[in-house]
Design an enzyme around this catalytic site. Structure first.
Site, PDB file in Angstrom:
ATOM      1  N   THR A  15       0.826  -1.207   0.000  1.00 25.65           N
ATOM      2  CA  THR A  15       0.000   0.000   0.000  1.00 25.65           C
ATOM      3  C   THR A  15       0.860   1.256   0.000  1.00 25.65           C
ATOM      4  O   THR A  15       2.034   1.237   0.347  1.00 25.65           O
ATOM      5  CB  THR A  15      -0.948   0.016   1.212  1.00 25.65           C
ATOM      6  OG1 THR A  15      -0.179   0.046   2.410  1.00 25.65           O
ATOM      7  CG2 THR A  15      -1.862  -1.190   1.212  1.00 25.65           C
ATOM      8  N   ASP A  16       0.231   2.366  -0.395  1.00 26.50           N
ATOM      9  CA  ASP A  16       0.931   3.647  -0.442  1.00 26.50           C
ATOM     10  C   ASP A  16       0.491   4.537   0.728  1.00 26.50           C
ATOM     11  O   ASP A  16      -0.231   4.098   1.618  1.00 26.50           O
ATOM     12  CB  ASP A  16       0.698   4.338  -1.793  1.00 26.50           C
ATOM     13  CG  ASP A  16      -0.765   4.656  -2.056  1.00 26.50           C
ATOM     14  OD1 ASP A  16      -1.591   4.642  -1.120  1.00 26.50           O
ATOM     15  OD2 ASP A  16      -1.090   4.941  -3.219  1.00 26.50           O
ATOM     16  N   GLN A  17       0.900   5.788   0.697  1.00 22.15           N
ATOM     17  CA  GLN A  17       0.599   6.719   1.786  1.00 22.15           C
ATOM     18  C   GLN A  17      -0.903   6.964   1.944  1.00 22.15           C
ATOM     19  O   GLN A  17      -1.369   7.307   3.015  1.00 22.15           O
ATOM     20  CB  GLN A  17       1.325   8.044   1.526  1.00 22.15           C
ATOM     21  CG  GLN A  17       1.311   8.977   2.700  1.00 22.15           C
ATOM     22  CD  GLN A  17       2.197  10.191   2.447  1.00 22.15           C
ATOM     23  OE1 GLN A  17       2.556  10.493   1.323  1.00 22.15           O
ATOM     24  NE2 GLN A  17       2.540  10.888   3.512  1.00 22.15           N
ATOM     25  N   GLY A  19      -3.064   4.618   1.761  1.00 17.56           N
ATOM     26  CA  GLY A  19      -3.650   3.408   2.321  1.00 17.56           C
ATOM     27  C   GLY A  19      -4.246   2.470   1.288  1.00 17.56           C
ATOM     28  O   GLY A  19      -4.960   1.541   1.644  1.00 17.56           O
ATOM     29  N   VAL A  20      -3.972   2.730   0.006  1.00 14.17           N
ATOM     30  CA  VAL A  20      -4.462   1.843  -1.054  1.00 14.17           C
ATOM     31  C   VAL A  20      -3.273   1.178  -1.730  1.00 14.17           C
ATOM     32  O   VAL A  20      -2.125   1.623  -1.610  1.00 14.17           O
ATOM     33  CB  VAL A  20      -5.325   2.602  -2.091  1.00 14.17           C
ATOM     34  CG1 VAL A  20      -6.553   3.211  -1.439  1.00 14.17           C
ATOM     35  CG2 VAL A  20      -4.520   3.658  -2.808  1.00 14.17           C
TER      36      VAL A  20
END
Length: 145
Positions: A15-17, A19-20
Site C-alpha cells: 500500500t501507499d501513503q 492506504g491503497v
C-alpha cells in the site's frame, strides 16, 4: 476461454501513503496471474528459459476502477485475450471480496531468443503451448451487421 484465478491477501507493504495498493503492484499481481495460468495449462516459464527463450513484455495497460486496501482479499482473473502464434495478449481483472472489478489490464508478450532478442514462433518452437493457447484463447466477437 479458460480463466485462471489467483487469490491475493493485500499486504501492508503493497500500500501507499493513501492506504491503497500502490499502482505498480498490480503489475506484479498480473505476473502472478499469468504464471498461474501457464501452470494451469501444464507449462512453466522456467522450462522455456532453460531453452534460451525469454518472453518480455512489449506492452502493458492497467485501468483502475476501485481502490484496494491493506487486508483486503482479492482475486486475480487471467486469460489469453488474443494469440497469433508469435504474440500473446493476456487479460486481467482484479476483483474485491464482493466480486467488484477494481482493476482491469492487459499485457502483450513476444518470445525471443536470449542471445539476440530476435522473435521466435511459439507455434514452431513450442507446439504444445501453441495448441493449448489456441484452445483457451478468448473467442473473437462476431460483428452482427
Amino acid at each position: 476461454m479458460y480463466i485462471a484465478t489467483t487469490p491475493i491477501e493485500v499486504r501492508y507493504a503493497e500500500t501507499d501513503q493513501m492506504g491503497v495498493v500502490y499502482h505498480a503492484n498490480y503489475l506484479i499481481w498480473f505476473e502472478l496471474g499469468r504464471t498461474a495460468l501457464i501452470n494451469d495449462l501444464g507449462f512453466r516459464y522456467a522450462d522455456m528459459e532453460k531453452e534460451g527463450i525469454l518472453s518480455p513484455v512489449v506492452d502493458i495497460k492497467a485501468s483502475y476502477k476501485r481502490p484496494v486496501r491493506y487486508g483486503d482479499q482479492v482475486m486475480i482473473r487471467t486469460w489469453v485475450e488474443t494469440y497469433d502464434g508469435i504474440r500473446v495478449c493476456y487479460g486481467y481483472e482484479v476483483l474485491n471480496g464482493e466480486g467488484e472489478i477494481c482493476v482491469t489490464g492487459e499485457s502483450v508478450h513476444t518470445c525471443v531468443k536470449r542471445e539476440s532478442f530476435r522473435p521466435v514462433s511459439i507455434r514452431r518452437k513450442f507446439p504444445e503451448w501453441h495448441k493449448a493457447y489456441e484452445e483457451v484463447k478468448k473467442e473473437p466477437v462476431m460483428d452482427r451487421m
